[in-house]
Write an enzyme that holds these catalytic residues in place. Structure first.
Site, PDB file in Angstrom:
ATOM      1  CG  ASP A 266     -31.357 136.412-123.135  1.00  0.00           C
ATOM      2  OD1 ASP A 266     -32.203 137.460-123.087  1.00  0.00           O
ATOM      3  OD2 ASP A 266     -30.218 136.841-123.534  1.00  0.00           O
ATOM      4  CG  ASN A 269     -31.396 141.515-131.202  1.00  0.00           C
ATOM      5  OD1 ASN A 269     -30.426 141.207-131.856  1.00  0.00           O
ATOM      6  ND2 ASN A 269     -32.453 142.325-131.409  1.00  0.00           N
ATOM      7  CD  GLN A 283     -36.199 137.415-120.786  1.00  0.00           C
ATOM      8  OE1 GLN A 283     -35.508 137.587-121.705  1.00  0.00           O
ATOM      9  NE2 GLN A 283     -36.187 136.223-120.150  1.00  0.00           N
ATOM     10  CD  GLU A 284     -30.865 139.685-125.201  1.00  0.00           C
ATOM     11  OE1 GLU A 284     -29.790 138.931-125.317  1.00  0.00           O
ATOM     12  OE2 GLU A 284     -31.399 140.244-126.317  1.00  0.00           O
ATOM     13  CD  GLU A 285     -33.490 144.780-124.609  1.00  0.00           C
ATOM     14  OE1 GLU A 285     -33.390 144.537-125.741  1.00  0.00           O
ATOM     15  OE2 GLU A 285     -34.411 143.982-123.798  1.00  0.00           O
ATOM     16  CE1 TYR A 324     -40.227 142.521-119.412  1.00  0.00           C
ATOM     17  CE2 TYR A 324     -41.811 143.420-121.057  1.00  0.00           C
ATOM     18  CZ  TYR A 324     -41.011 142.514-120.814  1.00  0.00           C
ATOM     19  OH  TYR A 324     -40.440 141.791-121.899  1.00  0.00           O
TER      20      TYR A 324
END
EC number: 3.2.1.143
Length: 559
Positions: A266, A269, A283-285, A324
Site C-alpha cells: 500500500d 500516507n 493507489q492507497e485511497e 485512477y
C-alpha cells in the site's frame, strides 16, 4: 469487559459508555437505534436529508453535538441518497440497509465484550484486543469482520469523537468529509468512492462475513541492540552479502489482482488511509474503497514514524473498479475467493509503508536513501522468520560453531530453498536444504526454516506519482529491502511508467551476474552522488547499463 483504562484505551473514542465493567449505548441513542432498526415506517428515515437529521440526533444523544462536522456534510448526504442514487436503490437502502445497520449497532456492545474475552486467545495469550496502537509500540489487533462492520457503521453515522484524535496522531474516521467532498471539484470520483462504501454495507447486510482481520504495527527499534533487528545504518546496507531475490516485471495488471502468495504494498500516507475519507483517489485511497475493512485501522492506528509499517491480513475485497484518480469508477460487485488461514483471515496480506513526500533532489542524499530502504525493509520483514533464524544462530553459537559476525544483527537467508521452490527441476537446487549465513563466514549451514518461505512482495511505483519520487531509484530500494528481508521474490507492476522500460533488462542482467544487496546499494549510492553533483542527468537504469557498455564494462563497475 476487561480492557484496562490506560493511555492506549480505545474507550474515550467509542460512542458507548462503560458501567460496571459493561458497555452500553446511552439510553436516548438506544431508543433512536431501535426506531431505525424497525424501518422507515417507524423511523421515517427515507431520504438522505432525513438520514442526516437522524445522524445529528444520534450525535447529540452521545454528547457529540459540540464537535463540528465538515462543512456541507448535510448537503452531501442529501445529494448522494436523494439525487445520485436511483429510486430503486434508495428504497433498498432505506428499507433494508439502514435498518440492518441499526440492528448491527445495537449489537456493538456485545460484539466488543465478546471481542475482549476472546481476542488474546487467538494469538496464544499475546495481546490482540482493540486499543490505540501508538507510535513506536509494536503490536497487533485482531478483529472479527462483524465487529469491523459495526465500527464502520459508526463511521457512516459519524459517531466517533474527534476532539482528542489529533493529539494522539490518529487520522479522522467519520464519513462526514467523504460526503462533504461531493461538492468539490472531485465530485465524480467522490461519488464513485461512496458507491463502493454503500455497496459494502449492502453486502454485509445481505450476508455478514464471519472471518477475521489483523492489524499489526511493525517497528524497527531506533536504538541499536544485539537482541534483535534494529534500524540499519548505511554501512549495514553497504556490507550486506545477501543475494538479490528474483525480480519479475509486469507491464500490465494491478497489485490487488495478483494471484501469488505475496505481501501487497500500500503506497501509504504516514496517516493510514491517506485521503480515503477525503478527496484523495490514488493507489492507497482506491485500495481502501474496494477493501473497506482497511478503513477501520484508521480508528486506532497512530501515524507511522520513519521506522514503522502497518501490515493488515485478511481484508476482504467487495468491489470491482476501473480508472485512477479523476477517472476512478465503481464497476460492480467483487466476490473474493481468496482462501482463509487457520485464524479465519483471508490470505490477502497488505503492508502500508509511507515514502518521503516531495523529496526533490534530497532523495539522492544518503540519509534519504537509508530512510526509504529501511521503511520498505520494516514493512517487508517477517519478524517470526527472523526470530526463528536468530534462535538457530544462537544454538549454533552455544555449540561453539564459528557462526558469528561483526554485526550483532543476524541474518540467515533461505536462498537455496527459495530457488528450489521457484525452480524445483533445476538440478543445482535439488536436495538443497541449507540456510546460508549472511556475512563473510565459512559457509556454515543450518536447518531449513519453514516460515512463509513462499510469500514474496507485490509492489510498484511506491513513493512516485503524487509523492514525487524517482521511480527507478524506488524500484531498486524495494528490491534491496525485499532481498534483505529474505523474501523469495518481488513482483513489480510498472503501471506503464515510461522510465521503467529497461527495468526487466537491468534486473535480469543484475541477477545473472550474481549481485548482492551490498553491490546494488553501492551502485545506487554512487549514482545518487553523481546526481547531487550534477555529473549525470541520466536515469539510474540507463546510467547502470548504458547502451554502449559491454558486459565487461558494467561488471567492472561493480568491482
Amino acid at each position: 469487559m476487561e480492557q484496562r483504562e490506560d493511555l492506549n484505551s480505545i474507550l474515550p473514542f467509542l460512542p458507548l459508555i462503560l458501567r460496571s465493567s459493561s458497555l452500553f449505548w446511552p439510553s436516548k441513542a438506544l431508543e433512536s437505534l431501535k426506531a431505525l432498526a424497525l424501518g422507515p415506517d417507524v423511523s421515517h428515515v427515507d431520504s438522505g436529508e432525513v438520514l442526516f437529521d437522524a445522524i445529528l440526533d444520534l450525535r447529540d444523544s452521545i454528547g457529540l453535538s459540540s464537535e463540528r462536522l465538515a462543512s456541507r456534510t448535510a448537503d452531501g448526504y442529501a445529494l448522494f441518497f436523494d439525487e445520485l442514487m436511483s429510486r430503486v436503490d434508495s428504497r433498498v437502502w432505506f428499507g433494508e440497509v439502514i435498518p440492518g445497520l441499526a440492528r448491527l449497532l445495537l449489537r456493538l456492545p456485545s460484539l466488543l465484550e465478546t471481542h475482549y474475552r476472546n481476542a488474546d486467545e487467538v494469538f496464544g495469550g499475546r495481546k490482540a484486543g482493540l486499543r490505540i496502537m501508538a507510535q513506536q509500540e509494536a503490536g497487533i489487533v485482531f478483529l472479527s469482520q462483524e465487529l469491523i462492520a459495526a465500527l464502520l457503521a459508526c463511521a457512516l453515522f459519524c459517531l466517533f469523537a474527534t476532539s482528542e484524535r489529533s493529539v494522539r496522531y490518529l487520522p479522522l474516521i467519520n464519513f462526514d468529509r467523504l460526503f462533504a467532498a461531493l461538492h468539490s471539484h472531485a465530485k465524480r470520483s467522490q461519488e464513485q468512492k461512496i458507491k463502493c462504501i454503500v455497496h459494502y454495507f449492502e453486502r454485509i447486510c445481505l450476508c455478514m462475513p464471519m472471518g477475521s482481520v489483523s492489524f499489526e504495527r511493525k517497528v524497527l527499534p531506533l536504538k541499536q541492540s544485539c537482541d534483535g533487528i534494529s534500524y540499519p545504518e548505511a554501512a549495514f546496507w553497504r556490507k550486506s552479502t545477501v543475494s538479490l531475490c528474483p525480480f519479475e516485471v509486469f507491464s500490465s495488471g494491478l497489485i490487488e489482482d495478483q494471484q501469488y502468495e505475496a505481501l501487497e504494498v500500500d503506497f501509504a500516507n504516514e496517516f493510514l488511509g491517506g485521503g480515503a475519507l477525503g478527496r484523495g483517489c490514488v493507489q492507497e485511497e482506491i485500495r481502501f474503497m474496494v477493501n473497506p475493512e482497511l478503513i477501520v485501522g484508521m480508528l486506532f492506528m497512530a501515524s507511522m514514524g520513519c521506522n514503522e509499517a502497518i501490515e493488515i491480513v485478511g481484508a476482504e475485497r467487495f468491489s470491482c473498479y476501473a480508472g485512477y484518480g479523476s477517472s476512478f469508477c465503481f464497476v460492480g460487485d467483487y466476490l473474493d475467493k481468496k482462501p482463509c488461514d487457520s485464524m479465519g483471515r483471508r490470505k490477502t496480506r497488505i503492508v502500508a509503508i509511507d515514502a518521503v513526500c516531495s523529496p526533490g533532489i534530497m532523495q539522492y542524499e544518503v540519509d534519504c536513501l537509508v530512510r526509504e530502504t529501511n521503511k520498505a525493509f520494516c514493512g517487508f520483514l517477517d519478524a517470526s522468520k527472523y526470530q526463528h533464524c536468530s534462535k538457530i544462530f544462537q544454538d549454533a553459537d552455544e555449540n561453539n560453531n564459528e557462526v558469528s559476525t561483526a554485526n550483532c544483527n543476524i541474518f540467515l537467508v533461505c536462498e537455496a530453498n527459495a530457488k528450489q521452490a521457484k525452480d524445483p527441476d533445476n538440478s543445482e537446487n535439488k536436495g538443497a536444504s541449507n540456510l546460508d549465513l549472511i556475512g563473510k563466514t565459512e559457509n556454515k549451514s543450518c536447518q531449513v526454516i519453514d516460515s512463509q518461505v513462499d510469500i514474496g512482495i507485490a509492489t510498484g511505483n511506491w513513493g512516485c506519482g503524487a509523492f514525487g519520487g524517482d521511480p527507478e531509484i524506488k524500484s531498486m530500494i524495494q528490491w534491496l529491502a525485499a532481498s534483505q528481508a529474505l523474501r523469495p521474490f518481488i513482483h513489480y507492476y510498472t503501471f506503464g511508467e515510461a522510465a521503467l522500460q529497461r527495468l526487466e533488462q537491468v534486473t535480469q542482467w543484475t541477477l545473472v551476474h550474481g549481485w548482492t544487496v551490498g553491490d546494488l546499494w553501492s551502485m545506487v549510492v554512487e549514482y545518487s552522488f553523481q546526481r547531487l553533483r550534477g555529473e549525470t542527468n541520466a536515469g539510474f537504469l540507463t546510467w547502470l547499463l548504458p547502451d554502449h557498455s559491454t558486459s565487461n564494462d558494467v561488471q567492472c563497475m561493480s568491482e
